[in-house]
Enzyme design. Structure first.
Site, mmCIF file in Angstrom:
data_model
loop_
_atom_site.group_PDB
_atom_site.id
_atom_site.type_symbol
_atom_site.label_atom_id
_atom_site.label_comp_id
_atom_site.label_asym_id
_atom_site.label_seq_id
_atom_site.Cartn_x
_atom_site.Cartn_y
_atom_site.Cartn_z
ATOM 1 N N THR A 42 -40.217 25.384 -10.787
ATOM 2 C CA THR A 42 -40.461 24.020 -10.300
ATOM 3 C C THR A 42 -40.628 23.206 -11.588
ATOM 4 O O THR A 42 -41.157 23.732 -12.577
ATOM 5 C CB THR A 42 -41.727 23.916 -9.425
ATOM 6 O OG1 THR A 42 -42.853 24.288 -10.204
ATOM 7 C CG2 THR A 42 -41.662 24.810 -8.196
ATOM 8 N N SER A 76 0.821 -1.220 0.000
ATOM 9 C CA SER A 76 0.000 0.000 0.000
ATOM 10 C C SER A 76 0.852 1.266 0.000
ATOM 11 O O SER A 76 0.323 2.372 0.009
ATOM 12 C CB SER A 76 -0.944 0.006 1.201
ATOM 13 O OG SER A 76 -0.229 -0.200 2.399
ATOM 14 N N LYS A 87 -8.262 3.330 1.908
ATOM 15 C CA LYS A 87 -7.475 4.565 1.835
ATOM 16 C C LYS A 87 -7.615 5.368 0.560
ATOM 17 O O LYS A 87 -7.812 6.590 0.597
ATOM 18 C CB LYS A 87 -6.000 4.250 2.073
ATOM 19 C CG LYS A 87 -5.738 3.985 3.511
ATOM 20 C CD LYS A 87 -4.353 3.510 3.775
ATOM 21 C CE LYS A 87 -4.378 2.674 5.032
ATOM 22 N NZ LYS A 87 -5.244 1.464 4.933
ATOM 23 N N ASN A 147 -2.238 -2.766 13.127
ATOM 24 C CA ASN A 147 -3.698 -2.600 13.054
ATOM 25 C C ASN A 147 -4.181 -1.381 13.831
ATOM 26 O O ASN A 147 -5.038 -0.636 13.352
ATOM 27 C CB ASN A 147 -4.410 -3.865 13.546
ATOM 28 C CG ASN A 147 -4.091 -5.059 12.675
ATOM 29 O OD1 ASN A 147 -3.491 -4.895 11.605
ATOM 30 N ND2 ASN A 147 -4.460 -6.246 13.109
ATOM 31 N N TYR A 172 -9.292 -7.180 12.168
ATOM 32 C CA TYR A 172 -8.688 -6.663 10.935
ATOM 33 C C TYR A 172 -8.679 -7.719 9.837
ATOM 34 O O TYR A 172 -8.436 -8.902 10.070
ATOM 35 C CB TYR A 172 -7.250 -6.185 11.215
ATOM 36 C CG TYR A 172 -6.560 -5.689 9.956
ATOM 37 C CD1 TYR A 172 -6.743 -4.376 9.534
ATOM 38 C CD2 TYR A 172 -5.782 -6.546 9.170
ATOM 39 C CE1 TYR A 172 -6.152 -3.924 8.356
ATOM 40 C CE2 TYR A 172 -5.184 -6.106 8.003
ATOM 41 C CZ TYR A 172 -5.374 -4.797 7.590
ATOM 42 O OH TYR A 172 -4.792 -4.356 6.439
ATOM 43 N N SER A 222 -13.183 25.863 -27.083
ATOM 44 C CA SER A 222 -13.242 24.612 -27.829
ATOM 45 C C SER A 222 -12.111 24.618 -28.840
ATOM 46 O O SER A 222 -11.727 25.667 -29.353
ATOM 47 C CB SER A 222 -14.589 24.522 -28.540
ATOM 48 O OG SER A 222 -14.470 23.763 -29.717
ATOM 49 N N GLN A 256 -7.395 -2.514 3.764
ATOM 50 C CA GLN A 256 -6.404 -1.634 3.129
ATOM 51 C C GLN A 256 -7.051 -0.830 1.993
ATOM 52 O O GLN A 256 -6.555 0.204 1.585
ATOM 53 C CB GLN A 256 -5.251 -2.496 2.596
ATOM 54 C CG GLN A 256 -4.118 -1.716 2.004
ATOM 55 C CD GLN A 256 -2.879 -2.586 1.814
ATOM 56 O OE1 GLN A 256 -2.224 -2.950 2.771
ATOM 57 N NE2 GLN A 256 -2.576 -2.940 0.582
ATOM 58 N N GLU A 309 -19.036 21.595 -14.883
ATOM 59 C CA GLU A 309 -19.329 20.250 -15.404
ATOM 60 C C GLU A 309 -18.479 19.195 -14.697
ATOM 61 O O GLU A 309 -18.957 18.122 -14.332
ATOM 62 C CB GLU A 309 -19.042 20.191 -16.911
ATOM 63 C CG GLU A 309 -19.990 21.040 -17.735
ATOM 64 C CD GLU A 309 -19.477 21.199 -19.166
ATOM 65 O OE1 GLU A 309 -19.239 20.187 -19.839
ATOM 66 O OE2 GLU A 309 -19.308 22.350 -19.603
ATOM 67 N N ASN A 349 -16.936 27.314 -22.541
ATOM 68 C CA ASN A 349 -17.608 26.214 -21.850
ATOM 69 C C ASN A 349 -17.461 26.287 -20.336
ATOM 70 O O ASN A 349 -16.373 26.591 -19.833
ATOM 71 C CB ASN A 349 -17.030 24.882 -22.337
ATOM 72 C CG ASN A 349 -17.275 24.661 -23.807
ATOM 73 O OD1 ASN A 349 -18.295 25.113 -24.340
ATOM 74 N ND2 ASN A 349 -16.338 23.990 -24.471
ATOM 75 N N LYS A 356 -16.967 29.202 -28.725
ATOM 76 C CA LYS A 356 -17.391 28.541 -27.486
ATOM 77 C C LYS A 356 -16.679 29.034 -26.239
ATOM 78 O O LYS A 356 -15.491 29.329 -26.230
ATOM 79 C CB LYS A 356 -17.131 27.036 -27.595
ATOM 80 C CG LYS A 356 -18.004 26.352 -28.612
ATOM 81 C CD LYS A 356 -19.340 25.968 -28.069
ATOM 82 C CE LYS A 356 -19.172 24.854 -27.112
ATOM 83 N NZ LYS A 356 -19.910 23.691 -27.263
HETATM 84 N N1 ARG Z 1 -1.223 -1.489 5.057
HETATM 85 C C1 ARG Z 1 -2.160 -2.038 5.985
HETATM 86 C C2 ARG Z 1 -3.527 -1.375 5.760
HETATM 87 O O1 ARG Z 1 -3.553 -0.336 5.209
HETATM 88 C C3 ARG Z 1 -1.732 -1.767 7.373
HETATM 89 C C4 ARG Z 1 -2.277 -2.729 8.383
HETATM 90 C C5 ARG Z 1 -1.688 -4.057 8.128
HETATM 91 N N2 ARG Z 1 -1.999 -5.021 9.129
HETATM 92 C C6 ARG Z 1 -1.883 -6.321 8.907
HETATM 93 N N3 ARG Z 1 -2.188 -7.092 9.861
HETATM 94 N N4 ARG Z 1 -1.477 -6.801 7.762
HETATM 95 O O2 ARG Z 1 -4.553 -1.895 6.120
#
Ligand code: ARG
Length: 464
Positions: free
Chosen positions: A155, A23, A325, A110, A317, A277, A322, A290, A285, A283
């Site tokens: 309306t 991640s 995020k 965690n 967990y 455009s 993950q 939008e 825009n 144009k």
């Molecule tokens: N990168 C993990 C997440 O965003 C962090 C927590 C990982 N914990 C684990 N037990 N693998 O969720």
């Protein structure tokens, strides 16, 4: 590279498998929060005698150095180290030696990741509240200049009754006020510390969760260690508050787009918030409006995405989490960007007052005035409605508007009509007189603007 959790493994995954699980490409966004959380954890471990003073000092010093480097963008992260937590831990150990490994005592990734996200959202929600305030200021400024600018109110997108343009803008002011309240109220729930929940069950070490919570500025701790590491409802709440806010922005976008069209020509957007455009030279825009209307879809998607990720997860967990995020970061970026754009777009837009006024003169949006006129003289409203309906039909057949009819024709449909009927039909008067609480009458709109200003000021100075 040796994995920090590699002890029980005899072979390592292939690089592309590691990449899939990592991640770091996105959670590096949490670098400062992760350092802040670690500092508080180290200070708490020291305070509780779990680390010696020297160890605690070394670790905090090391973390401070990493923070400096992070601020100067000097840290380079490795995908092999999976995430921001393992990257920073490994950097800390490089910085201060094996004592760095003691930081993870009585902690798990965690609870660590949960703390990071609470800290991150707390910061971002405060920024969003400020940005909503600025946007409200822009709406107020514009509204103040246009209390007596009248336009058709709709309306079903059919002309309904004339209104003040300021009243229309102020409708959004109050929607945003509620959006802001929703974000502020969510802070109560965001501002709780999951730190010390460990992997799921707490820890045997004599930690002091209240102490680390206090160091991080949290108001209290999660009561249950499983809950602390398992739930992401604080993110869901942020995503729902953001979805509602974006829905409001999207509706205003839609109106801006309509108003800027040649058919309406109620407003002209500033060049700095429009685009041309590549093929049609004439144009201009309303791209930004939008785009915000379009981006609303991503924010809804992020909400539904996370709701779906979480719905079948057993406690505690799971790696699925993950996935919480990217949608959160993306939403923060989308919401803050949209608010900034809107503030500038509203501030710089030109209002075509004459065109708005002209359009209410050439329609039947004053028909209610006529019915009210009769009702005021004692005719039951339903009957008055019927009489006026017939007059409208007669105008449609003749190709004119109500104010074009001669007095005799009014009198023929009801003897109660007098010469002053023409005053009542004037759309300016029609708007001016609607002074029921929260109505579009000028006096009411001035009052609403005053009240709104007091609201903003009180919030800004925290004395409300
Ligand atoms: N990168 C993990 C997440 O965003 C962090 C927590 C990982 N914990 C684990 N037990 N693998 O969720």
């Amino acid at each position: 590279m040796k994995k920090l959790w590699g002890g029980r493994f005899t072979k390592s995954a292939e690089e592309w498998v590691d990449e899939f699980g990592a991640s770091i490409t996105f959670d590096k966004e949490l670098v400062l929060e992760d350092i802040e959380g670690s500092k508080a954890h180290a200070a708490m471990l020291t305070e509780c005698g779990i680390l010696t003073k020297d160890e605690g000092h070394l670790i905090i010093e090391g973390l401070n150095r990493l923070k400096e480097k992070a601020l100067k963008q000097e840290l380079s992260f490795s995908i092999k180290l999976e995430d921001i937590h393992l990257n920073l831990e490994s950097m800390l150990t490089e910085e201060i030696g094996p004592v760095g490994g003691k930081l993870h005592t009585a902690r798990s990734r965690n609870d660590q990741v949960a703390v990071d996200m609470h800290l991150y959202l707390r910061k971002q929600v405060l920024i969003i509240i400020d940005l909503i305030n600025e946007f409200q200021e822009a709406l107020l400024e514009k509204a103040e200049k246009h209390v007596e600018t009248i336009m058709p109110g709709y309306t079903h997108l059919q002309r309904a009754q004339p209104i003040s343009f300021a009243h229309h803008l102020m409708a959004y002011f109050w929607m945003l006020e509620r959006d802001k309240q929703r974000f502020s109220e969510s802070l109560k729930r965001i501002n709780k510390s999951p730190l010390g929940a460990g992997a799921l069950a707490g820890t045997t070490f004599p930690i002091d969760r209240e102490y680390s919570a206090e160091l991080l500025g949290f108001e209290g701790i999660y009561e249950n260690s499983l809950d602390a590491v398992s739930d992401r409802d604080f993110i869901l709440e942020f995503l729902s508050d953001s979805s509602i806010l974006m829905m409001h922005l999207s509706r205003l976008s839609e109106e801006i787009i309509l108003w800027a069209s040649q058919e309406f020509s109620f407003i002209e957007l500033d060049d700095s918030f429009s685009t041309g455009s590549s093929i049609m030279p004439q144009k201009k825009n309303p791209d930004m409006a939008e785009l915000i209307r379009g981006k609303t879809g991503r924010v809804y998607g992020n909400l539904i995405g996370l709701l779906t990720v979480l719905k079948g997860l057993p406690l505690a967990y799971n790696k699925d989490m993950q996935e919480d995020k990217e949608g959160m970061f993306d939403t923060v970026k989308t919401v803050t960007g949209s608010l900034k754009i809107f503030t500038g777009m509203i501030r710089t837009m030109k209002v075509n007052k004459e065109q708005m006024e002209q359009s209410v003169k050439n329609d039947f949006s004053n028909a209610t005035e006529l019915a009210d006129y009769l009702a005021d003289k004692g005719v039951p409203f339903r009957e008055a409605h019927e009489i006026v309906g017939k007059l409208v039909l007669s105008c449609v057949q003749k190709g004119c508007f109500l104010a074009d009819l001669p007095l005799e024709e009014f009198k023929a449909s009801s003897p109660l009509f007098e010469e002053d009927i023409y005053d009542a039909l004037n759309p300016y008067n029609a708007v001016k007189r609607r002074n029921s609480a929260g109505g579009t009458g000028f006096a009411e709109v001035y009052k609403a603007i005053d009240k709104a200003k007091k609201y903003l000021r009180a919030e800004n100075y925290g004395d409300q």
